[in-house]
Enzyme design. Structure first.
Site, mmCIF file in Angstrom:
data_model
loop_
_atom_site.group_PDB
_atom_site.id
_atom_site.type_symbol
_atom_site.label_atom_id
_atom_site.label_comp_id
_atom_site.label_asym_id
_atom_site.label_seq_id
_atom_site.Cartn_x
_atom_site.Cartn_y
_atom_site.Cartn_z
ATOM 1 N N ASP A 219 22.268 23.124 -7.921
ATOM 2 C CA ASP A 219 23.214 22.180 -8.095
ATOM 3 C C ASP A 219 24.049 21.629 -7.494
ATOM 4 O O ASP A 219 24.677 20.613 -7.098
ATOM 5 C CB ASP A 219 23.734 22.199 -9.504
ATOM 6 C CG ASP A 219 23.003 21.179 -10.752
ATOM 7 O OD1 ASP A 219 22.621 20.461 -10.491
ATOM 8 O OD2 ASP A 219 22.978 22.161 -11.778
ATOM 9 N N HIS A 278 -15.104 -10.451 13.255
ATOM 10 C CA HIS A 278 -14.676 -9.504 13.572
ATOM 11 C C HIS A 278 -15.774 -8.845 14.279
ATOM 12 O O HIS A 278 -15.442 -8.474 15.559
ATOM 13 C CB HIS A 278 -14.823 -7.913 12.355
ATOM 14 C CG HIS A 278 -13.571 -8.053 11.802
ATOM 15 N ND1 HIS A 278 -13.404 -8.918 10.964
ATOM 16 C CD2 HIS A 278 -12.872 -7.629 11.068
ATOM 17 C CE1 HIS A 278 -12.986 -8.946 10.221
ATOM 18 N NE2 HIS A 278 -12.029 -8.045 10.222
#
Lengths: 289, 289
Positions: A219, A278
């Site tokens: 912690d 494309h």
């Protein structure tokens, strides 16, 4: 906990939001912020604070990413604004610990670890797993005893009675299976042979190894990040780290020879997909002019 | 596009969901799946498919993470299930290209790149930026001409007229600022001095460098991942990579000496926060027994 990885990643603008208490920031929090050289601090919290930094207000410029734990309302608000800003890829909710013990574990220590977790809030989840039935009994007795000794005992008691589980499991293999199913935020391997567990633990936020590595240390100052995945999200995510603030961009460079060599198969695939535009953009670069 | 990084990361169970067309999977898609050794394939799509894999059905076991592009409904569904499963940290929505050109650019090629992008769907976004006004005019004329030559011209025309932008910007510095504000999914640096741009591009999914690197190549076989952040999410996230499937777990080990040295400051901090249980779990390990 968030600021350090952000600083390491080179984030230029770091904003701290924290509701404070009765409109006042805790001096310890401000000291930590100063150490991290955070200059932009707002005493705001809850869903409205998330909206404020996600979309900006007259006084607050919008941010690109919001990272850090919060209650259920804050978590819901972050999910709501995701897409307009980034959030971390996990749920940082009520805290969880799973402790695995063996006959060498100290029941007094283990009980204190569970109580330390349980005192967080009513929703904290505490799970104890052991092959040793008598150790489980001893820990249980110790919990009853130690609960009388802490100020937040009513919170801890409520959390333990609603979300506390003591599990007697017969083999290490089964224990590992259960741990991976739980995917706990914090795992304490308070066992002698913790090294044999480590490679088999697939889902956990952080893992404390051995009898001295207690979660409370993580912690505060052992150095591992403490914003960790809860509620099973360790199955698909990790604690906050520099990765949270680091982006990758792909760069593509092609020579004339490169497109001449890779281009024809792209033209085939693009035409197969019906994307003639494309194909054209590649074709035009291949044909001799 | 998703499977390869997942395989590299060592993901054990890979599930493919794809609605197919009239209930049939495209053979090319199945071939790619076979190449990736994906054995679990479901012909499902849309929000209900997201729910099916997130929570499981009688026939489908739940997954831990859902990655991959989809339409607006799929994106909304993924956001909804996030927390119960993981999702990637970005929005993969309608496709976008921003092309930066200079006086050396070939207007015919650049026009074909914009049309290639625009033919995707009505929502595709095409942006052209240049310092050279006459080049912009030439590209515009080329677009009109080339639009007549592709089968999906009505889609491309609609996309270009609603989301197409031609920008005349006076300096490279300003161009870079605008590009970073757009944070395009795809960026084509169709300029001679692309190397001077690269270190200043902070937000983009992928960047094509030079006149031969056309975006259509990145759709198919140049090797960069093509699931990229759209809608400005390149400001806080990156394209799909092995990172999406890779977890980190923190391990913490402490010796007796370690906790004796780091423990006292943890006790101080825990008591300051009113977490006596945390302090106790450390204290018990420090005092001599």
């Amino acid at each position: 906990m968030n600021a350090i990885p952000a600083i390491v990643a080179g984030v230029k603008r770091i904003v701290m939001i924290n509701p404070g208490f009765k409109g006042k920031q805790n001096p310890a929090v401000l000291y930590a912020a100063r150490k991290c050289k955070i200059k932009e601090i707002y005493s705001i919290g809850g869903p409205s604070a998330i909206a404020a930094v996600a979309y900006g207000t007259k006084k607050i410029n919008k941010v690109n990413k919001i990272v850090g734990p919060g209650n259920a309302y804050v978590a819901a608000a972050k999910k709501e604004v995701f897409g307009d800003v980034g959030i971390e890829g996990m749920t940082a909710g009520p805290s969880e610990v799973t402790i695995v013990c063996d006959k060498f574990s100290n029941p007094e220590w283990v009980a204190s670890d569970l109580i330390g977790q349980a005192e967080h809030d009513n929703l904290a989840q505490c799970i104890l797993i052991s092959k040793d039935k008598s150790l489980i009994d001893k820990v249980q007795n110790e919990i009853v005893k130690q609960l009388k000794e802490i100020p937040r005992s009513s919170i801890a008691r409520q959390s333990l009675s609603s979300n506390g589980i003591l599990m007697h499991i017969s083999s290490d293999k089964k224990i590992i299976d259960v741990v991976n199913k739980i995917a706990p935020e914090h795992l304490e391997l308070n066992v002698k042979n913790y090294n044999s567990f480590v490679p088999k633990i697939k889902s956990s936020g952080s893992v404390c190894l051995g009898k001295y590595a207690v979660m409370a240390m993580t912690d505060y100052n052992v150095g591992s990040n403490h914003i960790l995945p809860t509620n099973g999200s360790a199955k698909y995510s990790s604690g906050v780290s520099v990765n949270e603030f680091y982006k990758r961009i792909s760069y593509i460079n092609l020579s004339k020879k490169g497109i001449e060599s890779l281009g024809p198969s792209v033209i085939t695939l693009a035409n197969y997909e019906g994307l003639a535009g494309h194909a054209q953009s590649v074709k035009k670069r291949i044909r001799r002019k």
